[in-house]
Design an enzyme around this catalytic site. Structure first.
Site, PDB file in Angstrom:
ATOM      1  N   TYR A  43       0.833  -1.196   0.000  1.00 15.79           N
ATOM      2  CA  TYR A  43       0.000   0.000   0.000  1.00 15.79           C
ATOM      3  C   TYR A  43       0.874   1.256   0.000  1.00 15.79           C
ATOM      4  CZ  TYR A  43      -3.575  -3.372   1.514  1.00 15.79           C
ATOM      5  OH  TYR A  43      -4.413  -4.461   1.611  1.00 15.79           O
ATOM      6  N   HIS A 127       0.234 -12.284   1.233  1.00 15.76           N
ATOM      7  CA  HIS A 127      -0.557 -11.309   0.480  1.00 15.76           C
ATOM      8  C   HIS A 127      -0.718 -11.767  -0.963  1.00 15.76           C
ATOM      9  CE1 HIS A 127      -1.298  -6.717  -0.276  1.00 15.76           C
ATOM     10  NE2 HIS A 127      -2.380  -7.454  -0.438  1.00 15.76           N
TER      11      HIS A 127
END
Length: 308
Positions: A43, A127
């Site tokens: 992010y 992830h």
């Protein structure tokens, strides 16, 4: 049922926000009673982790839970310019390198601890392991389990928008938790078929994220300029969202309120994770989460063919 803050927007998802606005967003979440925060190196090339760590620095450590992720190492680059390919608007100081090896996982956690200014990670997740499942499941997950045994991380698991990969992960590994993104929402529910029952049977907690389908369910009146899956929403899904919103309005509630309530409706779900890029968004979401729609809404949606 817990409400968590998804922190992708703290990494400048879709557009830039200031450090001050990012800090105020986390402060608003804290004031609303939110104590779970989900972030990742991905992010904003670490920006989300740095901002979250700074915002939580003076908070009592035992009063909040932070999850972050492994599988994308951030490697310095001198290419310059802006990194916008992944939907984040940040200077291209690093590039993302997919790495689910044992060494990659340990290095990722070490880097995240540094960016977050923490001495432990409460929840660590593989992830988006799809496309890398063999190394992620056979090497990455055992590395997380090692770190759990060492006390560096707490709960371990995986996060993905691929419900099938997460179902396989639950069957083949021994996770504490999974994070599923955008696959158990008011708009679509593929996680209900196998993933949620598998998690319930195995005692694996489910963190339900992406519950607005990246934005399409976030407003009372959805439109075709709202994102879906971080891109343009297909016309058929926009029409479906509008139809759901109309039923919600007739029952004295709203599309986002119904989306939040539905996201936590399965017994396997332990937390609903919602992103925000401003204090106002946090306050609105927390208020809606605390005011569920009338029970008559759900059979009305089913009767209209808008829910199974």
């Amino acid at each position: 049922m817990r409400l968590g803050l998804g922190c992708a927007q703290l990494g400048n998802l879709y557009h830039e926000i200031s450090d001050e606005r990012a800090a105020a967003t986390v402060d608003a979440a804290w004031d609303a009673g939110i104590r779970y925060f989900d972030t990742a190196p991905h992010y904003g090339l670490g920006l989300s982790e740095r901002r979250l760590g700074a915002a939580l620095r003076d908070r009592p450590r035992d009063e909040y839970t932070v999850s972050t992720k492994v599988g994308r190492l951030l490697v310095p680059t001198d290419e310059g310019g802006m990194d916008t390919a992944e939907g984040f608007v940040v200077p291209a100081t690093h590039r993302r390198v997919r790495d689910f090896t044992r060494d990659g996982v340990r290095r990722s956690i070490e880097d995240s601890l540094d960016r977050l200014s923490l001495d432990r990670i409460d929840i660590a997740l593989l992830h988006d392991p799809e496309g890398h499942t063999e190394v992620a499941f056979r090497e990455g997950f055992p590395a997380l389990a090692e770190l759990r045994a060492e006390g560096v991380v707490g709960a371990v698991g995986a996060g993905s928008k691929d419900a099938g990969v997460l179902t396989r992960f639950v069957a083949e590994c021994t996770p504490d938790v999974v994070l599923v993104a955008g696959r158990f929402t008011l708009l679509e529910q593929p996680a209900r078929e196998e993933l949620l029952p598998a998690c319930a049977a195995a005692g694996v907690g489910v963190l339900n994220a992406g519950v607005f389908n990246s934005g399409l369910l976030a407003l009372e009146e959805p439109h075709d300029k709202l994102p879906y899956e971080y891109g343009t929403a297909p016309a058929a899904l926009v029409d479906r969202a509008r139809a759901i919103a109309a039923v919600c309005e007739r029952h004295g509630t709203s599309l986002p309120a119904a989306a939040l309530a539905f996201a936590g409706s399965d017994p396997a779900v332990t937390a609903v994770v919602v992103g925000a890029d401003s204090p106002d968004q946090v306050e609105r979401n927390a208020a809606l989460f605390g005011t569920p729609p009338p029970a008559a809404l759900w059979p009305a949606l089913a009767g209209a063919g808008l829910l199974p």
